[in-house]
Design a protein around this motif. Structure first.
Motif, short mmCIF file in Angstrom:
data_model
loop_
_atom_site.label_atom_id
_atom_site.label_comp_id
_atom_site.label_asym_id
_atom_site.label_seq_id
_atom_site.Cartn_x
_atom_site.Cartn_y
_atom_site.Cartn_z
N LEU A 35 -5.34 4.90 -1.98
CA LEU A 35 -4.90 3.70 -1.26
C LEU A 35 -5.81 3.37 -0.09
N PHE A 36 -6.42 4.40 0.50
CA PHE A 36 -7.18 4.21 1.73
C PHE A 36 -8.54 4.90 1.63
N PRO A 37 -9.53 4.38 2.38
CA PRO A 37 -10.87 4.99 2.35
C PRO A 37 -10.91 6.34 3.05
N LYS A 38 -11.92 7.13 2.71
CA LYS A 38 -12.10 8.45 3.31
C LYS A 38 -13.05 8.43 4.52
N GLN A 72 -5.49 2.47 7.67
CA GLN A 72 -4.04 2.55 7.54
C GLN A 72 -3.37 2.08 8.82
N ALA A 73 -2.30 1.31 8.70
CA ALA A 73 -1.54 0.85 9.86
C ALA A 73 -0.34 1.76 10.09
N SER A 74 0.40 1.48 11.17
CA SER A 74 1.51 2.35 11.56
C SER A 74 2.62 2.42 10.52
N ARG A 75 2.68 1.42 9.63
CA ARG A 75 3.74 1.38 8.62
C ARG A 75 3.50 2.36 7.47
N GLY A 76 2.41 3.08 7.51
CA GLY A 76 2.16 4.06 6.45
C GLY A 76 1.46 3.45 5.26
N ASP A 77 2.06 3.57 4.06
CA ASP A 77 1.41 3.14 2.83
C ASP A 77 1.61 1.65 2.53
N ILE A 78 2.37 0.94 3.38
CA ILE A 78 2.56 -0.50 3.17
C ILE A 78 1.27 -1.20 3.56
N ARG A 79 0.70 -1.95 2.60
CA ARG A 79 -0.58 -2.62 2.87
C ARG A 79 -0.42 -4.12 2.72
N PRO A 80 -1.09 -4.90 3.58
CA PRO A 80 -1.01 -6.36 3.47
C PRO A 80 -1.85 -6.88 2.31
N SER A 81 -1.60 -8.11 1.90
CA SER A 81 -2.47 -8.77 0.93
C SER A 81 -3.78 -9.14 1.63
N PRO A 82 -4.83 -9.54 0.88
CA PRO A 82 -6.08 -9.94 1.54
C PRO A 82 -5.89 -11.06 2.55
N VAL A 83 -5.05 -12.04 2.23
CA VAL A 83 -4.82 -13.14 3.17
C VAL A 83 -4.06 -12.65 4.39
N GLU A 84 -3.05 -11.82 4.18
CA GLU A 84 -2.26 -11.30 5.30
C GLU A 84 -3.11 -10.43 6.22
N GLU A 85 -4.01 -9.64 5.63
CA GLU A 85 -4.86 -8.77 6.45
C GLU A 85 -5.83 -9.59 7.29
N LEU A 86 -6.31 -10.70 6.73
CA LEU A 86 -7.27 -11.52 7.46
C LEU A 86 -6.62 -12.20 8.66
N TRP A 87 -5.44 -12.80 8.47
CA TRP A 87 -4.74 -13.50 9.56
C TRP A 87 -3.75 -12.54 10.23
N GLN A 88 -4.26 -11.46 10.75
CA GLN A 88 -3.45 -10.36 11.26
C GLN A 88 -3.59 -10.22 12.77
N GLY A 89 -2.50 -9.81 13.41
CA GLY A 89 -2.54 -9.51 14.84
C GLY A 89 -1.61 -8.36 15.16
N ASN A 90 -1.65 -7.89 16.39
CA ASN A 90 -0.70 -6.87 16.82
C ASN A 90 -0.47 -6.96 18.32
N HIS A 107 2.88 -2.51 -13.87
CA HIS A 107 2.41 -1.89 -12.63
C HIS A 107 3.57 -1.73 -11.65
N HIS A 108 4.50 -2.68 -11.66
CA HIS A 108 5.65 -2.57 -10.75
C HIS A 108 6.56 -1.40 -11.13
N GLU A 109 6.46 -0.93 -12.36
CA GLU A 109 7.28 0.20 -12.79
C GLU A 109 6.63 1.54 -12.44
N CYS A 110 5.32 1.63 -12.59
CA CYS A 110 4.66 2.92 -12.33
C CYS A 110 4.25 3.08 -10.87
N SER A 111 4.27 1.98 -10.11
CA SER A 111 4.01 2.04 -8.66
C SER A 111 5.12 1.28 -7.94
N PRO A 112 6.38 1.72 -8.09
CA PRO A 112 7.51 0.97 -7.51
C PRO A 112 7.45 0.90 -5.99
N GLY A 113 7.79 -0.26 -5.45
CA GLY A 113 7.76 -0.45 -4.01
C GLY A 113 6.39 -0.81 -3.48
#
Length: 432
Positions: A59-62, A113-131, A396-402
């Protein structure tokens, strides 16, 4: 005041935050209760991994730069919809603008990785992101309106991450948001609450037709009443379907023995753009199904492809190792605002829509009848050749639920319906 405190007062910038006295508010760790609208500086943040990226099945780079060039290219293409004359080297003009968020920072264990753990934004959501440095993180995707000193406005979302740690800044923004607004770390921006159904991105552009360049053209799916052709396919000794286009992916993996199939949708408009994306982003797929039912193969069925990520189905885990991936060309989930539908990139959708409540989405672009027929026509020889049981055909929604929503509501019927149709195609379900 002690000597150390005096030094800090001389060489540490004071907070720029200006807050209203009443109204909606958030509680921040460095600024206490901040009422909206508020003003302050926003530091430039590094990048988060999005949900369309895979790093050799992870899910994330090394490292802080693994996969970064592909990530930036994808983000830049989105940005150019609003700034057609943008220059890549101007947007990402420093090393800091070309790295992932750091690893091992408190609760964050991976780069990107963000504070939410494995929850990742879509490409559009990641681009228009703030904190902001929230005491309690808001819901993922909570939207706010930014206004730059030059009057430009932009809708961003928060909720994935806390930051920055310095009281000098009210919050943080992506490189792309700063570039669009024409701002930087020292600019004083205004932030306010906004209706949560406001599309992400440049606010001015939402009152005008969104530029289509460089995105692929929008075309409505073939109607379900059109003539559907059933085809009999044969898989050759080279593990390719005979008689269809083969456009090899440069990143295909090692040899495998197929044990199952994962069905996906692409979140894209057409075959040409999808093939180009797979060839340039370190992600691969065995087979693509166009809206017309045309098939294009990119990886032989006996070679691994990075399509499933973190996944489990029955006795099998990490399905990239032994499951074939089939992507069906579809934009996937849609959002309705007023009388209009919008796709996952924030663009007005003019194609076919089906209403179906799944995974927090109500509207979807359905697979065409031609795609459903082609999916069956492709699955049948795959199952026969590799002795794959219907129970090992999964979404894919079955083998990677959530984590994944495809094919979700875009599939006509359900995955269980598809498996029932396919029972007995290869061998008896009771023979394994």
């Amino acid at each position: 005041m002690g000597f150390i405190d005096w030094l800090k007062s001389k060489f540490t910038k004071k907070s720029s935050v200006q807050s209203s006295k009443s109204g909606p508010y958030v509680d921040l760790r460095k600024h206490g209760r901040v009422y909206f609208p508020a003003k302050g500086r926003f530091v430039q943040e590094s990048h988060y991994a999005n949900n369309q990226e895979s790093f050799n099945g992870r899910l994330f780079p090394k490292t802080e730069t693994e996969g970064m060039e592909a990530h930036l290219n994808r983000s830049f293409e989105i940005l150019k919809r609003y700034l057609p004359n943008a220059v890549f080297s101007d947007v990402y003009n420093s090393k800091y603008k070309r790295i992932w968020t750091p690893a091992n920072d408190g609760s964050i264990n991976e780069y990107g990785q963000a504070s939410r753990g494995d929850i990742r934004p879509s490409p559009v959501e990641e681009l228009w992101q703030g904190n902001m440095n929230f005491v309690s993180l808001p819901a993922v995707g909570t939207k706010y309106m930014l206004t730059a000193p030059n009057g430009k406005k932009c809708v961003i979302q928060m909720g994935y991450e806390r930051g920055p740690g310095s009281a000098e800044f009210l919050g943080g923004l992506t490189t792309e948001v700063h570039y669009y607004l024409g701002t930087h770390n020292e600019s004083i921006l205004s932030i306010d609450v906004c209706p949560q159904d406001t599309p992400l991105g440049p606010y001015e552009e939402q009152r005008q037709p969104i530029p289509t360049r460089p995105a692929p053209p929008i075309s409505a799916p073939a109607p379900h009443t059109s003539e559907i052709i059933s085809r009999t396919y044969v898989i050759g000794d080279d593990h390719k379907i005979a008689g269809i286009k083969y456009l090899p992916d440069p990143d295909m993996g090692d040899v495998m023995i197929p044990k199952g199939v994962v069905i996906h949708f692409t979140c894209s408009y057409n075959m040409e753009g999808t093939v180009s994306w797979f060839k340039s982003n370190g992600v691969d797929i065995h087979l693509l199904v166009d809206k017309t039912g045309e098939l294009v193969q990119m990886v032989p069925f006996n070679r691994k492809a990075a399509h499933a990520g973190v996944s489990k189905w029955g006795e099998y885990e990490s399905l990239n190792d032994d499951f074939i991936g089939i992507e069906v060309i579809s934009i996937g989930p849609l959002v309705k605002r007023g009388a209009q539908f919008f796709d996952c990139y924030g663009r007005v959708w003019r194609g076919e829509v089906v209403e179906r409540e799944m995974f927090g989405h109500k509207y979807w672009e359905p697979f065409t009848a031609a795609q459903m027929q082609a999916l069956y026509d492709a699955l049948a020889p795959i199952m026969k050749r590799y002795l794959i049981l219907a129970k090992n055909i999964c979404g894919h929604h079955e083998c990677s639920p959530g984590r994944k929503t495809d094919p979700g509501g875009s599939l006509i019927g359900s995955m269980e319906d598809l498996r029932k149709i396919l029972i007995g195609v290869a061998v008896s379900e009771n023979s394994h």
